[in-house]
Scaffold this active site. Sequence first.
Site, PDB file in Angstrom:
ATOM      1  N   CYS A 135       5.942  19.031  31.272  1.00 34.17           N
ATOM      2  CA  CYS A 135       5.092  17.996  31.862  1.00 34.17           C
ATOM      3  C   CYS A 135       3.621  18.221  31.547  1.00 34.17           C
ATOM      4  CB  CYS A 135       5.321  17.907  33.370  1.00 34.17           C
ATOM      5  SG  CYS A 135       4.837  19.418  34.219  1.00 34.17           S
TER       6      CYS A 135
ATOM      7  N   HIS B 110     -20.294  14.922  19.945  1.00 36.98           N
ATOM      8  CA  HIS B 110     -19.555  15.547  21.044  1.00 36.98           C
ATOM      9  C   HIS B 110     -18.837  14.507  21.904  1.00 36.98           C
ATOM     10  CE1 HIS B 110     -19.186  17.384  25.108  1.00 36.98           C
ATOM     11  NE2 HIS B 110     -18.819  18.442  24.406  1.00 36.98           N
TER      12      HIS B 110
END
Lengths: 601, 601
Positions: free
Chosen positions: A559, A175
């Site tokens: 953006c 993870h």
Amino acid sequence: EDVVAGIRTPQPIAALQRDMPEIYGQFTGVCNLLEQHYRDMQDVEFTVERGKLWILQTRTGKRTAQAAIKIAVDMYNEGLLAKEEALLKVEPGHLDQLLHRRIDPAAELNVVAKGLPASPGASSGMVVFDADVAEKLGQEGKSVILVRTETTPDDIHGIVAAQGVLTSRGGMTSHAAVVARGMGKPCVCGCESIRIDYEHNQFYTEDLVIKQGDIISIDGAAGSVILGAVPMLDPVLSPEFQELLVWADQVRTLGVRANADTPDDAAKAREFGAAGIGLTRTEHMFMAQDRLPIVQEMILASGREERQAALNRLLPMQQGDFYGILKAMDGFPVTIRLLDPPLHEFLPNAEDLAVEITRLRLTGGDKEEISRKEELLRKVRALSEFNPMLGHRGCRLGITFPEVYGMQARAVFQAAARLVEEGFNPVPEVEIPLVIDVKELEFLREEVTNAAEEVMKDTGVKFHYTVGTMIEVPRAALLADEVAAQADFFSFGTNDLTQTVLGFSRDDAEGKFLQDYLDKKILADNPFMVLDQKGVGSLMKTAVELGRKTKPGLLIGICGEHGGEPSSIEFCHGLGLDFVSCSPFRVPIARLAAAQAGIKV
Amino acid sequence: EDVVAGIRTPQPIAALQRDMPEIYGQFTGVCNLLEQHYRDMQDVEFTVERGKLWILQTRTGKRTAQAAIKIAVDMYNEGLLAKEEALLKVEPGHLDQLLHRRIDPAAELNVVAKGLPASPGASSGMVVFDADVAEKLGQEGKSVILVRTETTPDDIHGIVAAQGVLTSRGGMTSHAAVVARGMGKPCVCGCESIRIDYEHNQFYTEDLVIKQGDIISIDGAAGSVILGAVPMLDPVLSPEFQELLVWADQVRTLGVRANADTPDDAAKAREFGAAGIGLTRTEHMFMAQDRLPIVQEMILASGREERQAALNRLLPMQQGDFYGILKAMDGFPVTIRLLDPPLHEFLPNAEDLAVEITRLRLTGGDKEEISRKEELLRKVRALSEFNPMLGHRGCRLGITFPEVYGMQARAVFQAAARLVEEGFNPVPEVEIPLVIDVKELEFLREEVTNAAEEVMKDTGVKFHYTVGTMIEVPRAALLADEVAAQADFFSFGTNDLTQTVLGFSRDDAEGKFLQDYLDKKILADNPFMVLDQKGVGSLMKTAVELGRKTKPGLLIGICGEHGGEPSSIEFCHGLGLDFVSCSPFRVPIARLAAAQAGIKV
């Protein structure tokens, strides 16, 4: 086959030249022919049997990013490739390897442990064992390294806040490793020689005890854990890399800007070739330690007057922020987004407060302190939200508290006026977030325009500015023809747009169920990393078409994080956007990807 | 003018007939002419001067809903109007007045206070002074009346959970009044004769003390506060109202279903003319007091086996739920939505737990209890989400825990099989919520189909069923052509679709900023009450077109709250939907609005 089976050891190519010059001559001839034919470096298998050269196989050679760049530039210089072809030889995503901070090779390092090199880059920070603590310190502007046996989805907010992650268990696909790579943060994982003692907030190496708050450094490319802070080098681009990017700039039509919130980031962005800033987030400026108390005063103010007093104290600080950024980007446009996050993000956590009040009550704490904290808790609760992502944030703050946006606009324009007086050429673009209707924009545009006119009158200085909007909620995209009437530019906030189009809260999705979706192949990619072209993309297409129906030349950019991801950049080029904006370190990737998108079309 | 000024008192019309029979004859002739001309009841001003009749003014008469119905039916019976014209004479929204529960007029009432009649309807429940407490008791299935000096946006969740609201301050447009009317809940406000004492959790009338937990009743049409529970009458429809609705059914092409979660609601829906159920929410069934502990076991299970054991205990209960509803709707379709809300909604609140643990620790509480609660808190925290609306809910639960949806599907089909054996004709439609991609639907459809086949094999009974999807996230609407390939029906969840298209969390918007948006005329209406046709509606249009491109006859309905709002119903008719579904009490409104939509087109 004997070679592949490991029975015979091949000899270096120089031995061929020495031992069989004729065969060597034949071989180099064939290689040149093959490279000219395939127009790329070849990995050629051959053998020589009884004085005769046999070519067994040829394929395009694998290479590191640095090698790929060198090969492409060399092949152009040798006349084998046109510039456009050379540009297509380098995989933009691989450039990531070359664009991270690294430890100064001249530094003396006290390496105290070794783990797996799980995510490239290097960083230093305070050791922290808890995601909540990491988040808290991160918000205070501290650099932290999150240290855990393993991370779980519950640690995501801590990883976001940390400069790097160190785990004692788990491999390259654990993870921590996957998440850190996704976020572009250094990570060392599976560092089995350390032992973490959560109870006492410390970890043990073979011969040391390292406590919470101690400074360590990690090198995610080498897998090393180092005691103390170490000197870092920012990435620099090799001459070939620079040359390739110059070609990319000659070819591409899509502009590349950077997202930057500080003058330093802005300077870094310029260095990497960004032609402006596509997103300056003003909320990070509010989180700084010296400002947070004033921001809290503003939020907790019992009326407009009290709020205005706090805003008046913030004004010069904001002006300083904008001055620095506009100056670093002199002559280039800087898109400044007005305050966006929900206000309670600036306040203490309700649960912590409630626990503290209970503790004070049961231990005979100071009555006045208790009642002050109760009052604060009441206000925090009043401001808390069920779904802050869809709550009182963005331009909704500007609608209910116009004076907040007014202060920010004034700060931008005062900075611009001062720069003009100093002989600079600031190009501020004021951006309104989370718009869903043209009427919001109309209302707030007037607030901004009034601020500009006031500042021009007060200072006697003229400056240029524009006012535009984020397109980050489906309704704004669906009604983009109306919205465009009040907007000088559009900027796609694809993070939020992905959240609303898919109904995915990013934190919750990445923490709870997205992995299942990828495992079961319901989604091909994490939509927060690779733009969901079918869903989010189709709305973007609608918005571009509608927006330019109203204003044919409308400036449109992106953006969101996708602005630095090659396949998403290609998609944006296809949509006809004017620019992409991404983190400074991804600007070179975006320049190359933008060039390739132009060549491929 | 003397009359209007109040100087002369007009006489009853019967006096004219008696005193000037000729003029009276002229007058009724003119009136008939006017009514025939305007095709509506007229409010005629006239005077008689020197034996001559002067008609001063005529206008369409104002009327109550009951009168409007009677006038429309009478005018049809008198041959003045066609049925279609008569149907257009009644404003559907006004019918609301006739569709609420009221206090049995025969009951003896102990009225203890009087306030403003702020929102019609009557209800009984326990007095509660705090929104959180109201929410908690509501979740336990208790009826509560929320009593506050005034309500604020922070009380919204308490109003949602309460059966009615009583305030001591504020007028007909106070927060409590506006919100309660919006939600269709009884409200008495500005009840100044009561005095609320929050500290002691009680309120005072002139001569009584009423404590938290005491039962009171309120009559929101009369403004009265009554001690104790009182017998209520469910609304019944007058013969004219019934007749008008029969005409509406003859004219309309748009189907009307109801949203109902219990057999009682289903029976009520049938009585009001609903031709099926468009939404059965299964989560309410999980909240019942006898089930919540088992549901919590299921959620907190440490593995699939433990979870399956809890599910096995829930299966017969769910089967009973579905049996009752399908039986009450015998022969009509019943859309059953599989589990939708985030799992942590079934768990205790983290803050309460943290405070309780702190208290236990500081007061030397039982060690074992502390560690049990700490373990629970850990799990609650792990399941908590930043934006639950956009989190791990809907079909995402089905993807990660297929066994939960499997259990629910099995319960539906076992109920259907039993009903078929008993000679009934159940028509279950299994609905998958929060879909964003056809692959989710494909995966879960298989789970459901497998359950159906297993049940058919086990019982040897064949039954009919379909599997469809909610369209409530923008991506599902944008990709409706793909989604339709795996769906037998679509149902627009316009509550969630409004939340995602506008980026508005309903609780937060209504509590924090929506009022500002309405005041500043940025939005014309609350988009959760009146469908946002420009934004949400345009996506619905896309979904209908794309869905029926793949499957021309695709059954499409709407089950959001908008399904009971006249202007939204007209819009749905225009889109070509097959049905609207609304709360049982709004079914007559929807039947009339649907008929009007058909006539107007």
